[in-house]
Design a protein around this motif. Sequence first.
Motif, PDB file in Angstrom:
ATOM      1  N   GLN A   3      28.283  38.117  47.488  1.00  0.00           N
ATOM      2  CA  GLN A   3      28.312  37.104  46.419  1.00  0.00           C
ATOM      3  C   GLN A   3      28.123  37.734  45.039  1.00  0.00           C
ATOM      4  N   GLN A   4      28.763  38.875  44.854  1.00  0.00           N
ATOM      5  CA  GLN A   4      28.747  39.535  43.547  1.00  0.00           C
ATOM      6  C   GLN A   4      29.827  38.915  42.661  1.00  0.00           C
ATOM      7  N   PRO A   5      29.694  39.036  41.341  1.00  0.00           N
ATOM      8  CA  PRO A   5      30.737  38.487  40.454  1.00  0.00           C
ATOM      9  C   PRO A   5      32.017  39.313  40.527  1.00  0.00           C
ATOM     10  N   LEU A   6      33.146  38.642  40.480  1.00  0.00           N
ATOM     11  CA  LEU A   6      34.438  39.320  40.437  1.00  0.00           C
ATOM     12  C   LEU A   6      34.665  39.930  39.053  1.00  0.00           C
ATOM     13  N   PRO A   7      35.444  41.000  38.953  1.00  0.00           N
ATOM     14  CA  PRO A   7      35.737  41.555  37.629  1.00  0.00           C
ATOM     15  C   PRO A   7      36.646  40.618  36.836  1.00  0.00           C
ATOM     16  N   ASP A   8      36.762  40.899  35.536  1.00  0.00           N
ATOM     17  CA  ASP A   8      37.672  40.124  34.686  1.00  0.00           C
ATOM     18  C   ASP A   8      39.101  40.641  34.783  1.00  0.00           C
ATOM     19  N   LEU A   9      39.249  41.874  35.297  1.00  0.00           N
ATOM     20  CA  LEU A   9      40.583  42.469  35.426  1.00  0.00           C
ATOM     21  C   LEU A   9      40.533  43.593  36.456  1.00  0.00           C
ATOM     22  N   ILE A  10      41.556  43.639  37.328  1.00  0.00           N
ATOM     23  CA  ILE A  10      41.727  44.743  38.276  1.00  0.00           C
ATOM     24  C   ILE A  10      42.965  45.525  37.859  1.00  0.00           C
ATOM     25  N   ILE A  11      42.840  46.866  37.806  1.00  0.00           N
ATOM     26  CA  ILE A  11      43.976  47.729  37.481  1.00  0.00           C
ATOM     27  C   ILE A  11      44.193  48.685  38.648  1.00  0.00           C
ATOM     28  N   VAL A  12      45.422  48.778  39.129  1.00  0.00           N
ATOM     29  CA  VAL A  12      45.746  49.776  40.148  1.00  0.00           C
ATOM     30  C   VAL A  12      46.667  50.809  39.522  1.00  0.00           C
ATOM     31  N   ASP A  13      46.342  52.082  39.794  1.00  0.00           N
ATOM     32  CA  ASP A  13      47.154  53.169  39.246  1.00  0.00           C
ATOM     33  C   ASP A  13      48.395  53.324  40.114  1.00  0.00           C
ATOM     34  N   GLY A  14      49.513  52.847  39.637  1.00  0.00           N
ATOM     35  CA  GLY A  14      50.758  52.897  40.389  1.00  0.00           C
ATOM     36  C   GLY A  14      51.678  51.783  39.945  1.00  0.00           C
ATOM     37  N   GLY A  15      52.870  51.803  40.470  1.00  0.00           N
ATOM     38  CA  GLY A  15      53.868  50.814  40.063  1.00  0.00           C
ATOM     39  C   GLY A  15      53.845  49.569  40.919  1.00  0.00           C
ATOM     40  N   LYS A  16      55.045  49.023  41.109  1.00  0.00           N
ATOM     41  CA  LYS A  16      55.170  47.727  41.796  1.00  0.00           C
ATOM     42  C   LYS A  16      54.691  47.774  43.243  1.00  0.00           C
ATOM     43  N   GLY A  17      54.907  48.916  43.937  1.00  0.00           N
ATOM     44  CA  GLY A  17      54.525  49.019  45.342  1.00  0.00           C
ATOM     45  C   GLY A  17      53.031  48.895  45.557  1.00  0.00           C
ATOM     46  N   GLN A  18      52.257  49.704  44.810  1.00  0.00           N
ATOM     47  CA  GLN A  18      50.793  49.643  44.928  1.00  0.00           C
ATOM     48  C   GLN A  18      50.271  48.278  44.503  1.00  0.00           C
ATOM     49  N   HIS A  45      47.794  39.198  27.945  1.00  0.00           N
ATOM     50  CA  HIS A  45      48.001  37.776  28.265  1.00  0.00           C
ATOM     51  C   HIS A  45      46.951  37.270  29.263  1.00  0.00           C
ATOM     52  N   LEU A  46      45.695  37.586  28.984  1.00  0.00           N
ATOM     53  CA  LEU A  46      44.595  37.159  29.851  1.00  0.00           C
ATOM     54  C   LEU A  46      43.980  35.876  29.323  1.00  0.00           C
ATOM     55  N   SER A  47      43.263  35.162  30.176  1.00  0.00           N
ATOM     56  CA  SER A  47      42.634  33.904  29.760  1.00  0.00           C
ATOM     57  C   SER A  47      41.286  34.130  29.087  1.00  0.00           C
ATOM     58  N   SER A  48      40.709  35.330  29.250  1.00  0.00           N
ATOM     59  CA  SER A  48      39.415  35.646  28.630  1.00  0.00           C
ATOM     60  C   SER A  48      39.343  37.147  28.382  1.00  0.00           C
ATOM     61  N   PRO A  49      38.446  37.597  27.502  1.00  0.00           N
ATOM     62  CA  PRO A  49      38.322  39.034  27.241  1.00  0.00           C
ATOM     63  C   PRO A  49      37.879  39.785  28.502  1.00  0.00           C
ATOM     64  N   PRO A  50      38.500  40.927  28.813  1.00  0.00           N
ATOM     65  CA  PRO A  50      38.163  41.672  30.035  1.00  0.00           C
ATOM     66  C   PRO A  50      36.903  42.526  29.863  1.00  0.00           C
ATOM     67  N   VAL A  84      34.576  51.736  36.829  1.00  0.00           N
ATOM     68  CA  VAL A  84      34.251  50.441  36.228  1.00  0.00           C
ATOM     69  C   VAL A  84      33.992  50.616  34.739  1.00  0.00           C
ATOM     70  N   PHE A  85      34.636  49.788  33.920  1.00  0.00           N
ATOM     71  CA  PHE A  85      34.357  49.740  32.490  1.00  0.00           C
ATOM     72  C   PHE A  85      33.731  48.390  32.173  1.00  0.00           C
ATOM     73  N   LYS A  86      32.648  48.422  31.419  1.00  0.00           N
ATOM     74  CA  LYS A  86      32.013  47.195  30.960  1.00  0.00           C
ATOM     75  C   LYS A  86      31.950  47.222  29.438  1.00  0.00           C
ATOM     76  N   ASP A  87      32.462  46.160  28.822  1.00  0.00           N
ATOM     77  CA  ASP A  87      32.552  46.075  27.357  1.00  0.00           C
ATOM     78  C   ASP A  87      33.300  47.272  26.779  1.00  0.00           C
ATOM     79  N   GLY A  88      34.371  47.679  27.474  1.00  0.00           N
ATOM     80  CA  GLY A  88      35.245  48.730  26.962  1.00  0.00           C
ATOM     81  C   GLY A  88      34.741  50.141  27.157  1.00  0.00           C
ATOM     82  N   LYS A  89      33.608  50.327  27.882  1.00  0.00           N
ATOM     83  CA  LYS A  89      33.029  51.660  28.064  1.00  0.00           C
ATOM     84  C   LYS A  89      32.761  51.920  29.547  1.00  0.00           C
ATOM     85  N   PRO A  90      32.805  53.211  29.968  1.00  0.00           N
ATOM     86  CA  PRO A  90      32.551  53.529  31.377  1.00  0.00           C
ATOM     87  C   PRO A  90      31.141  53.118  31.797  1.00  0.00           C
TER      88      PRO A  90
END
Length: 601
Positions: free
Chosen positions: A456-471, A386-391, A413-419
């Motif tokens: 002033q670097q570009p922000l990623p399209d998606l951030i993922i944290v390994d963990g549940g609600k607390g992290q 449910h993202l607004s653009s491709p990650p 970091v993954f760019k275009d689906g690859k490490p």
Amino acid sequence: MSVEFDYKKALQKIPHKPGIYQYFDSENKLIYVGKAKDLRNRVSSYFVNDRMLNAKTRVLVSKIRDVKFTIVDSEIEALLLENNLIKEHQPRYNVMLKDDKTYPSIVIKNESFPRIYGTRKIIRDGSKYYGPYASVTMMKTMLEMIKGLYPLRTCNLALTDPNIKAGKFRVCLEYQIGNCKGPCEGLQSRADYESSIADIKNILKGNTGAVLKHIRDQITEAANNMDFEQAHKLKFKLDKLENYQSKSTVVSTILHDIDVVSIASDPKYAFVNYLKVSNGSIVQTQTIELKKKLDESDRELLELAIAEFRNRFESDAKEIVVPFEVEIDDSNIKFTVPKLGDKKKLLELSQKNVLFFKKSKLEQYEKLNPELRTERVLTQMQKDLHLSSPPRHIECFDNSNFQGKYPVSAMVVFKDGKPSKKDYRHFNVRTVEGPNDFATMKEVIGRRYGRVIEEQQPLPDLIIVDGGKGQLSSAVEVLKQLDIYHKVPIIGIAKRLEEIYYPNDSVPLYIDKKSESLKIIQHLRDEAHRFGITHHRKRRDKGTLVTELELIEGIGPKTAESLLKYFKSVKKIKEATKEDLLEIVNLKQAQALLSYFGKGE
């Protein structure tokens, strides 16, 4: 919207009637064909509010210089007319129909004593065509069965009654070996030949029940007349035809003539499968490919394909099974969206076929152009998460510690689906004492994106944290402090059940276990874990050794690190001479080291 086209003036001429509309460019070239229940409303929708149009449609509208229309009696007629115009003119902005002109069909020629054979060429001379068949083998199998059941002529002689009566022809080898009954010399009557043709037409339509009944009646008649040789020949026909029928896909004895269609699509292509059911058996099946031009909906594409299939297979079925409601207003056709029963099973079979076809086709395209797979996977991730653009740029974080000591965090970091390994980063945690994943996540997220903002670097399209609600909550808190929370999406992934958590939502998202989106997220998580553990082990091992050296009187943390950096290991420190040690430490420290390792003077 073009100022050169006065759409208001054009609309005054267009009625509120069903029909098709055609758009022409400045060179009077047809660029788009569409159908509508209400022509005026549909055409006006292109011009009234261009903000509601997608980018491709706005380009189309900018090129329109003229519009023409044709009124029809029903929407099914509009569909057929739209379909024919698209195939004939291939307008630039219409869905591209990949026409299967190379598929073979069986033709019954419009001639005296008709021949039957396979062909790839359709000639509109009154001949009847059956097919097309998905494979040549299938068509040849059908022709071989017909040839075994009904001996027919294969010559191209003009077998008119006057020519036959004049004795212009002589029987050939085909007659001698029993493959033809010799109509060229009048040895087979026209009525007998036409009876065979009528049976063959029924077989090709899938109506074997009528043919079987006819043959059984003939067997009974032959037996009553004591013509046992003829009865035996007819019994052979009956057995062969029943064997053929048993090999066809029997769906239900209560279903008669219906069509079944289903669709599977992605952002660029759509695939539509068609099943033709006659007398409880599937007698035709085919899948076509449509190339999207204006982000057409599945409903629009399915309607277009229905018209194409009914035209191609000359179907007159009164019922069409579809996966969802369609907007075709035709009183002669019933559209059914089944919930259960035989029709539901048919639809599921069609969907299974179209998904298989889609997968194999996309795999072919992606082998030729790997970028297509990247686009497809990223678009699917956008949809699944449910993202607004491709990650295209994803950053994933994972924490590690050893019994509360040596806490580290890793970012991959993954760019275009690859490490993108050159962008990987390690973080030695500075402010956290003990095993505190939440505090560790706060520090690392703050350090990472504080620096991103500072440089002033570009922000990623998606951030993922390994963990549940607390992290996740800890990371969100920092993003809010940095004032970038609403600028970049963030999710958490819990390890046990692969649950995806969103901020401020206690109910996790579960992605299909076979989904490529989940596979990429798992790859990110596993790569972050591997990268973090590798660094953690190095730091832990180094830390353990440093701690041992610090037990020696006069050796502090900095001196211990300097010794390890120079000598590379404790073993080499033990083996070092006094002169070697003096390269790094002072005389008192060197003597302490030699004494500790049992080499004191």
